[in-house]
Design a protein around this motif. Structure first.
Motif, PDB file in Angstrom:
ATOM      1  N   GLN A 172       0.833  -1.198   0.000  1.00  0.00           N
ATOM      2  CA  GLN A 172       0.000   0.000   0.000  1.00  0.00           C
ATOM      3  C   GLN A 172       0.866   1.246   0.000  1.00  0.00           C
ATOM      4  O   GLN A 172       1.523   1.550   0.985  1.00  0.00           O
ATOM      5  CB  GLN A 172      -0.946  -0.008   1.191  1.00  0.00           C
ATOM      6  CG  GLN A 172      -2.193  -0.792   0.855  1.00  0.00           C
ATOM      7  CD  GLN A 172      -3.134  -0.914   2.023  1.00  0.00           C
ATOM      8  OE1 GLN A 172      -2.705  -0.983   3.165  1.00  0.00           O
ATOM      9  NE2 GLN A 172      -4.421  -0.944   1.737  1.00  0.00           N
ATOM     10  N   LEU A 203      -7.256   8.871  -0.794  1.00  0.00           N
ATOM     11  CA  LEU A 203      -7.971   9.887  -1.564  1.00  0.00           C
ATOM     12  C   LEU A 203      -9.451   9.885  -1.151  1.00  0.00           C
ATOM     13  O   LEU A 203     -10.039  10.943  -0.910  1.00  0.00           O
ATOM     14  CB  LEU A 203      -7.842   9.603  -3.067  1.00  0.00           C
ATOM     15  CG  LEU A 203      -8.599  10.556  -3.987  1.00  0.00           C
ATOM     16  CD1 LEU A 203      -8.016  11.958  -3.909  1.00  0.00           C
ATOM     17  CD2 LEU A 203      -8.587  10.063  -5.436  1.00  0.00           C
ATOM     18  N   MET A 244      -9.653  -5.576  -8.230  1.00  0.00           N
ATOM     19  CA  MET A 244      -9.586  -4.846  -9.506  1.00  0.00           C
ATOM     20  C   MET A 244      -8.898  -5.637 -10.615  1.00  0.00           C
ATOM     21  O   MET A 244      -8.829  -5.180 -11.741  1.00  0.00           O
ATOM     22  CB  MET A 244      -8.915  -3.484  -9.321  1.00  0.00           C
ATOM     23  CG  MET A 244      -7.467  -3.528  -8.940  1.00  0.00           C
ATOM     24  SD  MET A 244      -6.714  -1.896  -9.147  1.00  0.00           S
ATOM     25  CE  MET A 244      -6.591  -1.333  -7.463  1.00  0.00           C
TER      26      MET A 244
HETATM   27  N1  SAH Z   1      -2.118   6.005  -3.296  1.00  0.00           N
HETATM   28  C1  SAH Z   1      -3.355   5.374  -2.867  1.00  0.00           C
HETATM   29  C2  SAH Z   1      -3.107   3.939  -2.436  1.00  0.00           C
HETATM   30  C3  SAH Z   1      -2.520   3.089  -3.535  1.00  0.00           C
HETATM   31  S1  SAH Z   1      -1.819   1.606  -2.954  1.00  0.00           S
HETATM   32  C4  SAH Z   1      -3.953   6.226  -1.746  1.00  0.00           C
HETATM   33  O1  SAH Z   1      -3.193   6.832  -1.011  1.00  0.00           O
HETATM   34  O2  SAH Z   1      -5.185   6.294  -1.622  1.00  0.00           O
HETATM   35  C5  SAH Z   1      -2.757   0.424  -3.842  1.00  0.00           C
HETATM   36  C6  SAH Z   1      -4.144   0.200  -3.291  1.00  0.00           C
HETATM   37  O3  SAH Z   1      -4.755  -0.800  -4.088  1.00  0.00           O
HETATM   38  C7  SAH Z   1      -4.171  -0.299  -1.864  1.00  0.00           C
HETATM   39  O4  SAH Z   1      -5.165   0.372  -1.143  1.00  0.00           O
HETATM   40  C8  SAH Z   1      -4.502  -1.765  -1.986  1.00  0.00           C
HETATM   41  O5  SAH Z   1      -5.233  -2.272  -0.894  1.00  0.00           O
HETATM   42  C9  SAH Z   1      -5.314  -1.784  -3.259  1.00  0.00           C
HETATM   43  N2  SAH Z   1      -5.240  -3.053  -3.974  1.00  0.00           N
HETATM   44  C10 SAH Z   1      -4.174  -3.870  -4.136  1.00  0.00           C
HETATM   45  N3  SAH Z   1      -4.513  -4.941  -4.864  1.00  0.00           N
HETATM   46  C11 SAH Z   1      -5.821  -4.795  -5.183  1.00  0.00           C
HETATM   47  C12 SAH Z   1      -6.747  -5.573  -5.902  1.00  0.00           C
HETATM   48  N4  SAH Z   1      -6.397  -6.724  -6.449  1.00  0.00           N
HETATM   49  N5  SAH Z   1      -8.011  -5.105  -6.033  1.00  0.00           N
HETATM   50  C13 SAH Z   1      -8.389  -3.936  -5.453  1.00  0.00           C
HETATM   51  N6  SAH Z   1      -7.557  -3.164  -4.755  1.00  0.00           N
HETATM   52  C14 SAH Z   1      -6.293  -3.584  -4.608  1.00  0.00           C
END
Ligand code: SAH
Ligand code: ZN
Ligand code: ZN
Ligand code: ZN
Ligand code: ZN
Length: 533
Positions: A172, A203, A244
């Motif tokens: 993350q 965000l 996702m």
């Molecule tokens: N910069 C962003 C966070 C990005 S980190 C912010 O500050 O809001 C990537 C994010 O994607 C993390 O919250 C993680 O939990 C999510 N993530 C990782 N793999 C994922 C997946 N397969 N499906 C949905 N979300 C995912």
């Protein structure tokens, strides 16, 4: 037959031209799948094919869409493999067992109860990453529990929860405050009223804080994220547990409808999707998912607006530009550099109740060139016309009237290319032999007949770097690889020198996050040292 054990490492990243390593793995999306993909705990699996020396193998296999480390999800099945009834039943049972301990409904009910408690009874277990109701207290007696959880804290779950640091599955990278603020201001300037946050918990949080703050904004936000811990802090209409990489809603149809309603509200007017996927993620499955979300939005459009596109901000490193544009040709890459926070975050840090943030402002590794400006490889890819997106002059951006877009000051307009050509925030130089602008560190090599780093080996490996596709280095030495890793490493090393060891008791709690967090001994030790120095 043994599964190809090395497929994971090579899925790590795709090259600039979608080039695959000499023994990489590609995802295949059969246009007419004979059978639906089998399910793992993270929803439908993806079909992969092993690629050797550019040739595709014939035997294809299914593996988890979300986890690139088999330690996190070990699902593996050959495409043509027939499973016995007993094995299918065992798999189904395993998938059930891996689901979060609480249903979405239960989480909401607990949240409602929690906010009604007096401050003194509002507790959070740091080890289990869970809000506790009085009935739970006993079970967490031995854990590190913090009390007096205020409403303000509840509104900032990304500060209460520790960022997952599992490098392969779910690292993350939360936005630095300035970058997050920039995004919120931009969304509001552009007049959006709804933001679909896909993998952007911080965000989401900031948008909601602004909406409830003094100078009320009227932007609504819906978060889709695989990090189930967030379901404790949001009602059903503002968080969906979502994958996702396969467009899977863990809470079924009801959750999908929440998303659909959100996208289609006001006939789809005023909504934007913002996503910041894990950088190791494969571009194609993400593109397939985003197209599904776009289609969902489109269903709600009236006939006369059939030409319109769903506005999107896809936040990703600049070296994925080619790859992203293969799927979304209308997207352009903005010059704005987004920064993520870098944490040293391990379970011990959590037990100490502190989140250690590395301030990269102070760190030489982030300084680049003569300007000393810190650089980030992370950019915004968007289908919004770039001339509408004003980049702040205080942060070193200017408008290029020829390109009709805002660019960084270092990014100078090249009269030969007729564009501001820099991609990485440094000034690039025009090479008349290559007929294009190249990185400042490159010189033209007459043997290779293209520009390259001065110390490259001529006629060297043609495969180039697996991450950025450049020919002059391999993945292990790629300057584009997550810079934060290097900073973390450097900081640890630096601190290690000064450190003295200290013993700490470790009590393991049941972890609430179902995406696992790495608990390696060596890392733990390093954390001790860091914390105690
Ligand atoms: N910069 C962003 C966070 C990005 S980190 C912010 O500050 O809001 C990537 C994010 O994607 C993390 O919250 C993680 O939990 C999510 N993530 C990782 N793999 C994922 C997946 N397969 N499906 C949905 N979300 C995912
Ligand atoms: Zn899985
Ligand atoms: Zn040029
Ligand atoms: Zn050249
Ligand atoms: Zn590289």
């Amino acid at each position: 037959m043994a599964a190809p054990r090395d497929w994971l490492g090579t899925v790590e990243a795709e090259g600039i031209a979608g080039r695959q390593g000499s023994s990489g793995v590609e995802v295949v999306f059969p246009s007419d799948p004979a059978t639906p993909a089998p399910l793992c705990p993270h929803g439908p699996t993806l079909l992969f094919v092993k690629v050797n020396q550019g040739k595709k193998g014939t035997r294809r296999f299914y593996a988890c869409s979300a986890c690139r480390d088999r330690k996190d999800c070990n699902f593996f099945q050959w495409e043509d493999e027939k499973l016995s009834g007993a094995r299918l039943a065992a798999r189904e049972a395993h998938n059930q067992k891996c689901q979060p301990p609480l249903s979405r409904m239960q989480c909401v009910e607990r949240y409602v109860k929690f906010i009604e408690l007096p401050l003194s009874q509002r507790k959070f277990c740091k080890e289990c990453q869970q809000l506790l109701l009085p009935d739970d207290w006993e079970k967490h007696q031995e854990h590190r529990v913090v009390g007096d959880i205020s409403i303000t804290q509840l509104k900032r779950p990304s500060q209460l929860l520790y960022p997952l640091e599992n490098k392969k599955t779910n690292a993350q990278y939360l936005f630095a405050d300035r970058s997050c603020q920039f995004l919120v201001d931009l969304l509001s300037t552009l007049g959006f009223t709804r933001v679909l946050c896909v993998g952007t918990p911080r965000l989401h949080e900031l948008i909601r804080l602004k909406a409830s703050g003094e100078k009320k904004s009227n932007i609504k936000s819906l978060l889709l994220d695989i990090d189930f811990r967030y379901s404790q802090f949001y009602m059903e209409d503002s968080f969906c547990h979502y994958n996702m990489f396969n467009h899977h809603f863990f809470d079924g149809k009801a959750a999908l409808e929440v998303c659909r309603t959100f996208l289609q509200e006001d006939k789809g007017e005023g909504v934007i999707m913002v996503t910041d996927p894990p950088f190791g993620g494969l571009v194609e499955p993400l593109a397939v998912t985003f197209k599904k979300l776009i289609a969902m939005w489109k269903e709600g459009q009236s006939q006369d607006s059939s030409q319109k596109e769903l506005p999107i901000f896809w936040i990703f490193p600049y070296f994925f530009e080619f790859r992203i544009r293969q799927f979304f040709p209308s997207f352009c890459m903005l010059d704005y550099q987004l920064f993520h926070r870098t944490f040293i975050c391990v379970d011990e840090a959590m037990k100490y109740g502190c989140m250690l943030e590395v301030d990269y402002d102070n760190h030489a590794l982030y300084k680049h060139g003569k300007t000393g400006r810190k650089q980030s490889p992370v950019r915004i890819f968007t289908n919004i016309p770039p001339n509408k997106i004003i980049l702040p002059s205080e942060e070193g951006y200017r408008f290029c009237p020829l390109c009709q877009r805002y660019v960084s000051l270092e990014n100078q307009h090249c009269e030969h290319c007729n564009s501001c050509t820099s991609k990485d925030g440094r000034k690039w130089n025009h090479c008349f032999l290559c007929k294009k602008c190249v990185k400042p560190s490159w010189i033209h090599c007459s043997i290779c007949s293209h520009c390259a780093l001065p110390d490259h080996s001529c006629g060297g490996p043609k495969d180039g770097c697996f991450i950025c596709g450049e020919l002059d280095h391999k993945r292990s030495t790629c300057p584009n690889i997550a810079t934060s890793k290097k900073v973390n490493k450097a900081v640890r090393k630096q601190k290690q020198r000064k450190s003295n060891k200290m013993k700490m008791g470790t009590t393991k709690g049941q972890s609430m996050n179902h995406t696992s967090v790495t608990r390696k001994k060596s890392r733990r030790e390093r954390a001790h040292q860091y914390l105690c120095s």
